[in-house]
Design an enzyme around this catalytic site. Structure first.
Site, PDB file in Angstrom:
ATOM      1  N   SER A  29      31.851 -55.785  52.435  1.00 38.67           N
ATOM      2  CA  SER A  29      32.733 -55.559  51.295  1.00 38.67           C
ATOM      3  C   SER A  29      31.931 -55.352  50.012  1.00 38.67           C
ATOM      4  O   SER A  29      31.149 -56.222  49.616  1.00 38.67           O
ATOM      5  CB  SER A  29      33.666 -56.762  51.124  1.00 38.67           C
ATOM      6  OG  SER A  29      34.429 -56.651  49.957  1.00 38.67           O
ATOM      7  N   GLU A  76      29.734 -50.254  35.648  1.00 39.73           N
ATOM      8  CA  GLU A  76      30.385 -49.297  36.536  1.00 39.73           C
ATOM      9  C   GLU A  76      31.783 -48.927  36.042  1.00 39.73           C
ATOM     10  O   GLU A  76      32.472 -49.743  35.415  1.00 39.73           O
ATOM     11  CB  GLU A  76      30.524 -49.906  37.938  1.00 39.73           C
ATOM     12  CG  GLU A  76      29.201 -50.309  38.563  1.00 39.73           C
ATOM     13  CD  GLU A  76      29.373 -51.182  39.790  1.00 39.73           C
ATOM     14  OE1 GLU A  76      28.442 -51.223  40.610  1.00 39.73           O
ATOM     15  OE2 GLU A  76      30.435 -51.838  39.921  1.00 39.73           O
ATOM     16  N   ASP A 111      26.440 -55.602  46.830  1.00 42.22           N
ATOM     17  CA  ASP A 111      27.381 -54.616  46.289  1.00 42.22           C
ATOM     18  C   ASP A 111      26.741 -53.561  45.404  1.00 42.22           C
ATOM     19  O   ASP A 111      27.414 -52.939  44.581  1.00 42.22           O
ATOM     20  CB  ASP A 111      28.500 -55.327  45.517  1.00 42.22           C
ATOM     21  CG  ASP A 111      27.966 -56.172  44.368  1.00 42.22           C
ATOM     22  OD1 ASP A 111      26.731 -56.205  44.156  1.00 42.22           O
ATOM     23  OD2 ASP A 111      28.777 -56.808  43.677  1.00 42.22           O
TER      24      ASP A 111
END
Length: 345
Positions: A294, A56, A229
């Site tokens: 989160s 990423e 995530d």
């Protein structure tokens, strides 16, 4: 010149300051940047997914400083002797485009993730709760434990991991570092979460999982979901989410990557910055279940890179490197980089 902060340099900086004090300063910088959220030009991270993991890029800009982080997530890496997560970050001056800092960000990601978790818990968890359950005791475990002990007043942590050696590692690493923190081994997730005011899930498996199910959740718990995530990776049963008030970092990103990917696209969530800025309520009563879903956001890395850059300049740390051309005729790149052509008669 660009300042290079490699892993040994950052490690020395954190040790010299002290992990607890470093986390305090980092959390303060992250909170300050969350409070000025509208000043940032934001976007979800650009991700390349493969069968083995994800790579990423995470960019963000506040008009004066631009930053990005390169980070991967490969759950199979430990079998190869490699970390699951590896990262580096760049901080640049917007006015000139000059890169100011090139920094390692594997350690820094662990620190900023833990600091953000504890920061959210201070705003959302039930006041006075001192017991936490930590489900998943891998690379993130010690940082989460330290951050919650330092920043949120946690004094007792029940530990559980499907790999007992991970819990051994965490207990060994923290035994002398924080003597005031009591670490308890649990035999199951159910045992670990029983009576906990805060539950942190930090598992690594890239799959849809239900680490926490509705029967485990007690009134007033704050759930800090760190491990889910990316698309297809979750930790909380959807009914746990439906029974809680949910807080996120950057909603467009979390809708795709977080545990809330299991819910309807219009399921209500609140961005954490609104709570920190006093624009939205956090916890509304002691019996309420809250979730911080989160996934990690670029603003947190921006704050972390700015924090490291300031400390490095203050202490004269790092190496100056010629990452880009600086001296000489701006339009004569050839002469500045390759020199006069060879040859002649």
């Amino acid at each position: 010149m660009t300042r290079l902060i490699d892993l040994p340099t950052l490690s020395r900086l954190v040790r010299d300051i002290g992990p607890a004090r470093f986390l305090e300063g980092l959390a303060a910088r992250i909170e300050a940047d969350f409070r000025r959220w509208p000043a940032f030009e934001k976007s979800a991270r650009l991700a390349h997914h493969s069968a083995r993991g994800v790579i990423e890029l995470m960019p963000v800009c506040d008009g004066e400083r631009y930053s990005f982080k390169y980070v991967n997530g490969h759950p199979g890496n430990p079998l190869l002797g490699l970390p699951t997560v590896m990262a580096f970050g760049v901080l640049a001056d917007v006015a000139t485009g000059m890169p100011l800092l090139l920094s390692e960000a594997t350690l820094l990601t662990a620190l900023r993730t833990a600091a953000t978790s504890a920061l959210a818990a201070r705003a959302l968890a039930r006041p006075g709760g001192r017991r936490m359950a930590l489900i998943g005791n891998g690379a993130q475990g010690e940082f989460q434990a330290l951050a919650f002990h330092t920043l949120a007043g946690t004094t007792e942590i029940a530990l559980y991991d499907t790999d007992p050696s991970a819990t051994d590692k965490l207990q060994r690493n923290l035994a002398d570092l924080r003597p005031g923190l009591r670490l308890i081994r649990a035999g199951s997730v159910e045992e670990a979460v029983r009576g906990a005011a805060i539950v942190t899930t930090a598992t690594a498996a890239k799959r849809r999982a239900a680490v926490l199910t509705p029967g485990m959740v007690e009134p007033g718990m704050h759930l800090n979901a760190v491990g889910g995530d990316c698309p297809g990776k979750t930790e909380l049963h959807p009914e746990v989410l439906r029974g809680a008030r949910i807080f996120v970092e950057y909603e467009p990103q979390t809708r795709v990557e977080g545990d809330i990917q299991q819910l309807a696209p219009d399921h209500p969530v609140t961005e954490l910055w609104r709570v920190l800025a006093g624009l939205a309520p956090g916890r509304q009563h002691d019996g309420e279940v809250t979730v911080f879903d989160s996934v990690g956001f670029a603003l947190e890395d921006h704050a972390a890179l700015c924090h490291v850059h300031a400390l490095a300049e203050e202490r004269g740390l790092g190496t100056s490197i010629a990452l880009v051309p600086e001296a000489g005729e701006p339009k004569d790149l050839f002469a500045r980089t390759l020199g006069a052509a060879e040859g002649g008669g």
